[in-house]
Design an enzyme around this catalytic site. Sequence first.
Site, mmCIF file in Angstrom:
data_model
loop_
_atom_site.group_PDB
_atom_site.id
_atom_site.type_symbol
_atom_site.label_atom_id
_atom_site.label_comp_id
_atom_site.label_asym_id
_atom_site.label_seq_id
_atom_site.Cartn_x
_atom_site.Cartn_y
_atom_site.Cartn_z
ATOM 1 N N HIS A 167 0.847 -1.195 0.000
ATOM 2 C CA HIS A 167 0.000 0.000 0.000
ATOM 3 C C HIS A 167 0.873 1.232 0.000
ATOM 4 O O HIS A 167 1.809 1.341 0.778
ATOM 5 C CB HIS A 167 -0.905 0.015 1.240
ATOM 6 C CG HIS A 167 -1.933 1.094 1.188
ATOM 7 N ND1 HIS A 167 -3.182 0.900 0.656
ATOM 8 C CD2 HIS A 167 -1.894 2.385 1.562
ATOM 9 C CE1 HIS A 167 -3.875 2.030 0.724
ATOM 10 N NE2 HIS A 167 -3.109 2.949 1.270
ATOM 11 N N LYS A 203 -8.123 -0.943 6.159
ATOM 12 C CA LYS A 203 -8.371 -1.557 4.846
ATOM 13 C C LYS A 203 -7.444 -2.745 4.622
ATOM 14 O O LYS A 203 -7.842 -3.761 4.063
ATOM 15 C CB LYS A 203 -8.170 -0.506 3.741
ATOM 16 C CG LYS A 203 -9.334 0.481 3.687
ATOM 17 C CD LYS A 203 -9.156 1.518 2.611
ATOM 18 C CE LYS A 203 -8.078 2.498 2.933
ATOM 19 N NZ LYS A 203 -8.271 3.865 2.494
HETATM 20 N N1 URA Z 1 -4.624 6.805 2.037
HETATM 21 C C1 URA Z 1 -5.670 6.246 2.692
HETATM 22 O O1 URA Z 1 -6.138 5.173 2.320
HETATM 23 N N2 URA Z 1 -6.177 6.880 3.749
HETATM 24 C C2 URA Z 1 -5.693 8.054 4.207
HETATM 25 O O2 URA Z 1 -6.187 8.579 5.180
HETATM 26 C C3 URA Z 1 -4.601 8.635 3.511
HETATM 27 C C4 URA Z 1 -4.074 7.983 2.428
#
Ligand code: URA
Length: 441
Positions: free
Chosen positions: A82, A187
């Site tokens: 990510h 996530k």
């Molecule tokens: N990316 C994300 O998924 N969430 C955030 O708060 C900042 C960057």
Amino acid sequence: MRMYDIIEAKRDGRELTDEEIDFFVKGYVEGSIPDYQAAAFCMAIYYRGMSERETARLTLDMAHSGDMVDLSSIPGVKVDKHSTGGVGDKTTLIVAPIVASLGVRVAKMSGRGLGHTGGTLDKLESIPGFQTAIDESRFFDIVSTVGCAVAGQTGNLVPADKKLYALRDVTATVDSLPLIASSIMSKKIAAGSDKILLDVKCGSGAFMKTPKDAVALAQVMVRIGENVGRTTAALITNMDRPLGHCIGNALEVQEAVRTLQGEGPDDLTDVCVELAAGMLELAGVGDVSACRSAAREQIANGKGLDKFAEMVAAQGGDARYVRDPKLFGTDSCVREVRATSSGWVRRMDTERVGIASAVLGAGRERKEDSIDPLAGIVLERKTGDEFIEGDLLATLYSAEESRLDDAEKILRDAVELGDERPDPEPLIYARVTRDGVERLS
Ligand code: URA
């Protein structure tokens, strides 16, 4: 319990109990807590911060606010990556196939671009036919058979983040460490991979502007991941200038293909090799140095590119575009931005460069806006590069002539030119693991 008291407690700097955080997440997702109270709460967090215990609790509550993906039916170790978001960041398109071509599975759920940052789904959708909205069983099937898939979130994943991120986006509360950490890690935890590699961007195009802040964010996220049994590591990488030369969806796919062919820009290639090596190491393939060599080999022997073409075809895309990127063509309106003096590129406001690309049509201002897949910028000179009067600094692409003037002005204002060569900047600052911080520059 009353939301009013929780907002007041955080406003006054008190550490919240687990029950208070649970009450907020549950109530906000259900709709019993209105947006205006959630906005006030986010602003209180923005100013007062959260302890690591509070941040971890918020993360887990958010992760469990919807479906949790169970990847256990897919054989082998599953590794996720990510990026905290940047300009010209097309690393997933390169790294996922490299890692998958070495037998490590990547089940990647990605997002769309908003504001100055690009989104992996938008980039992939610039390949004709490519489907990012695939159901869970098809997604699992592609990860099992091809080795990697990149899709939009399936099912009802982390509804708390969907609501909260949209709210933060319009209430100037995005760049808060605990809110970013909980948003990303909720996530990642819900998406189900065993191992997580984070690419924490740092600089003028990132939420974290300094290496110190980026390391602090990485440490919190690594500890959250480790505490829920997911081996997590982070690389801190430079976002003081865009990554690679291309910004814009189809332009970035073409640059990703060139990188998989071994002809990509050095900065993009080096960051991708380091990310792939980090993921392979987490998966137990070998030490970082052996994994780095293995990743470079998959570029040299073309197996990374073959895997990308296989993934594109499996997700309905026309793989001829991967073999022959000229098929993309170019946008109808083109502007060459040339130097009016000689000197060096001293600094770039990378966020503004991203905005220039969005103005050309490559990004969105609001979620419902559509994007122009061919729009964007090819930067010929970046920070540290020399130029002489008349040299090409950048080429702008758009479907509408009227967008070119605004974008050129934003771009010229975003790039600081001068007579002196700037000091070189590191590309990769540090690696953060559960064992500590290893400086790489
Ligand atoms: N990316 C994300 O998924 N969430 C955030 O708060 C900042 C960057």
